[in-house]
Design a protein around this motif. Structure first.
Motif, PDB file in Angstrom:
ATOM      1  N   GLN A   1       0.821  -1.202   0.000  1.00 52.36           N
ATOM      2  CA  GLN A   1       0.000   0.000   0.000  1.00 52.36           C
ATOM      3  C   GLN A   1       0.864   1.265   0.000  1.00 52.36           C
ATOM      4  O   GLN A   1       0.416   2.315  -0.438  1.00 52.36           O
ATOM      5  CB  GLN A   1      -0.937   0.059   1.211  1.00 52.36           C
ATOM      6  CG  GLN A   1      -1.806  -1.133   1.436  1.00 52.36           C
ATOM      7  CD  GLN A   1      -1.176  -2.149   2.362  1.00 52.36           C
ATOM      8  OE1 GLN A   1      -0.201  -2.792   2.001  1.00 52.36           O
ATOM      9  NE2 GLN A   1      -1.734  -2.343   3.535  1.00 52.36           N
TER      10      GLN A   1
ATOM     11  N   GLU B   1      -5.517   4.544  -3.784  1.00 49.59           N
ATOM     12  CA  GLU B   1      -6.675   3.733  -4.168  1.00 49.59           C
ATOM     13  C   GLU B   1      -6.253   2.319  -4.577  1.00 49.59           C
ATOM     14  O   GLU B   1      -6.881   1.330  -4.181  1.00 49.59           O
ATOM     15  CB  GLU B   1      -7.434   4.403  -5.309  1.00 49.59           C
ATOM     16  CG  GLU B   1      -8.724   3.692  -5.651  1.00 49.59           C
ATOM     17  CD  GLU B   1      -9.528   4.424  -6.714  1.00 49.59           C
ATOM     18  OE1 GLU B   1     -10.175   3.736  -7.511  1.00 49.59           O
ATOM     19  OE2 GLU B   1      -9.515   5.664  -6.734  1.00 49.59           O
TER      20      GLU B   1
ATOM     21  N   TRP C   1      -5.258   0.177  -1.481  1.00 47.60           N
ATOM     22  CA  TRP C   1      -6.395  -0.315  -0.694  1.00 47.60           C
ATOM     23  C   TRP C   1      -7.148  -1.418  -1.436  1.00 47.60           C
ATOM     24  O   TRP C   1      -7.676  -2.338  -0.822  1.00 47.60           O
ATOM     25  CB  TRP C   1      -7.325   0.823  -0.295  1.00 47.60           C
ATOM     26  CG  TRP C   1      -6.721   1.641   0.798  1.00 47.60           C
ATOM     27  CD1 TRP C   1      -6.295   2.926   0.711  1.00 47.60           C
ATOM     28  CD2 TRP C   1      -6.421   1.215   2.124  1.00 47.60           C
ATOM     29  NE1 TRP C   1      -5.752   3.325   1.907  1.00 47.60           N
ATOM     30  CE2 TRP C   1      -5.821   2.295   2.799  1.00 47.60           C
ATOM     31  CE3 TRP C   1      -6.597   0.022   2.817  1.00 47.60           C
ATOM     32  CZ2 TRP C   1      -5.399   2.222   4.121  1.00 47.60           C
ATOM     33  CZ3 TRP C   1      -6.177  -0.058   4.135  1.00 47.60           C
ATOM     34  CH2 TRP C   1      -5.592   1.039   4.778  1.00 47.60           C
ATOM     35  N   LYS C   2      -7.190  -1.348  -2.774  1.00 49.30           N
ATOM     36  CA  LYS C   2      -7.838  -2.416  -3.554  1.00 49.30           C
ATOM     37  C   LYS C   2      -7.071  -3.724  -3.386  1.00 49.30           C
ATOM     38  O   LYS C   2      -7.673  -4.795  -3.250  1.00 49.30           O
ATOM     39  CB  LYS C   2      -7.913  -2.036  -5.029  1.00 49.30           C
ATOM     40  CG  LYS C   2      -9.014  -1.072  -5.346  1.00 49.30           C
ATOM     41  CD  LYS C   2      -9.097  -0.823  -6.838  1.00 49.30           C
ATOM     42  CE  LYS C   2     -10.220   0.152  -7.128  1.00 49.30           C
ATOM     43  NZ  LYS C   2     -10.367   0.391  -8.572  1.00 49.30           N
TER      44      LYS C   2
ATOM     45  N   ASP D   1      -7.740  -5.027   0.159  1.00 50.70           N
ATOM     46  CA  ASP D   1      -9.090  -5.579   0.207  1.00 50.70           C
ATOM     47  C   ASP D   1      -9.129  -6.935  -0.501  1.00 50.70           C
ATOM     48  O   ASP D   1      -9.758  -7.873  -0.023  1.00 50.70           O
ATOM     49  CB  ASP D   1     -10.071  -4.604  -0.450  1.00 50.70           C
ATOM     50  CG  ASP D   1     -11.504  -5.067  -0.346  1.00 50.70           C
ATOM     51  OD1 ASP D   1     -11.952  -5.360   0.786  1.00 50.70           O
ATOM     52  OD2 ASP D   1     -12.178  -5.144  -1.394  1.00 50.70           O
ATOM     53  N   GLY D   2      -8.437  -7.055  -1.623  1.00 52.38           N
ATOM     54  CA  GLY D   2      -8.363  -8.326  -2.339  1.00 52.38           C
ATOM     55  C   GLY D   2      -7.709  -9.415  -1.513  1.00 52.38           C
ATOM     56  O   GLY D   2      -8.141 -10.571  -1.537  1.00 52.38           O
TER      57      GLY D   2
ATOM     58  N   HIS E   1      -7.741  -9.639   1.740  1.00 56.10           N
ATOM     59  CA  HIS E   1      -8.707 -10.039   2.769  1.00 56.10           C
ATOM     60  C   HIS E   1      -9.813 -10.922   2.178  1.00 56.10           C
ATOM     61  O   HIS E   1     -10.217 -11.905   2.804  1.00 56.10           O
ATOM     62  CB  HIS E   1      -9.299  -8.815   3.453  1.00 56.10           C
ATOM     63  CG  HIS E   1      -8.292  -8.098   4.300  1.00 56.10           C
ATOM     64  ND1 HIS E   1      -8.453  -6.806   4.712  1.00 56.10           N
ATOM     65  CD2 HIS E   1      -7.088  -8.477   4.785  1.00 56.10           C
ATOM     66  CE1 HIS E   1      -7.408  -6.433   5.427  1.00 56.10           C
ATOM     67  NE2 HIS E   1      -6.565  -7.436   5.478  1.00 56.10           N
ATOM     68  N   LYS E   2     -10.289 -10.587   0.974  1.00 49.67           N
ATOM     69  CA  LYS E   2     -11.311 -11.417   0.322  1.00 49.67           C
ATOM     70  C   LYS E   2     -10.756 -12.801  -0.002  1.00 49.67           C
ATOM     71  O   LYS E   2     -11.454 -13.803   0.140  1.00 49.67           O
ATOM     72  CB  LYS E   2     -11.812 -10.745  -0.947  1.00 49.67           C
ATOM     73  CG  LYS E   2     -12.729  -9.585  -0.676  1.00 49.67           C
ATOM     74  CD  LYS E   2     -13.193  -8.943  -1.969  1.00 49.67           C
ATOM     75  CE  LYS E   2     -14.075  -7.744  -1.660  1.00 49.67           C
ATOM     76  NZ  LYS E   2     -14.417  -7.009  -2.883  1.00 49.67           N
TER      77      LYS E   2
ATOM     78  N   VAL F   1      -8.391  -8.584  -8.850  1.00 48.53           N
ATOM     79  CA  VAL F   1      -8.365  -7.226  -8.292  1.00 48.53           C
ATOM     80  C   VAL F   1      -8.203  -6.244  -9.427  1.00 48.53           C
ATOM     81  O   VAL F   1      -7.444  -6.420 -10.318  1.00 48.53           O
ATOM     82  CB  VAL F   1      -7.201  -7.068  -7.301  1.00 48.53           C
ATOM     83  CG1 VAL F   1      -7.166  -5.658  -6.746  1.00 48.53           C
ATOM     84  CG2 VAL F   1      -7.323  -8.066  -6.191  1.00 48.53           C
TER      85      VAL F   1
END
Length: 69
Positions: free
Chosen positions: A42, A48, A51-52, A55-56, A58-59, A69
């Motif tokens: 990051q 942006e 963070w994507k 988030d990916g 974590h998913k 992503v």
């Protein structure tokens, strides 16, 4: 097979910290390759995008399958 790609590939942990890398074109990096290890992905990408990626990650952990992503 990975050598056929000209992109950058990072192995990151669940916090987004870079553990390993495969570099296609080192001129794409904002810093020397040795200085990106153990830094958060990051911190190297625009906000942006960083963070994507996080988030990916974590998913990926919660779904345990390939994500895009």
């Amino acid at each position: 097979m990975l050598q056929a790609f000209g992109d950058l590939m990072f192995i990151v942990n669940e916090e987004g910290i870079i553990l390993e890398h495969k570099l296609g074109n080192v001129f794409q990096l904002p810093d020397r390759p040795s200085r990106i290890l153990h830094r958060k992905i990051q911190d190297l990408l625009p906000v942006e995008a960083g963070w994507k990626i996080l988030d990916g990650i974590h998913k990926l952990r919660e779904k345990n399958k390939t994500i895009q992503v």
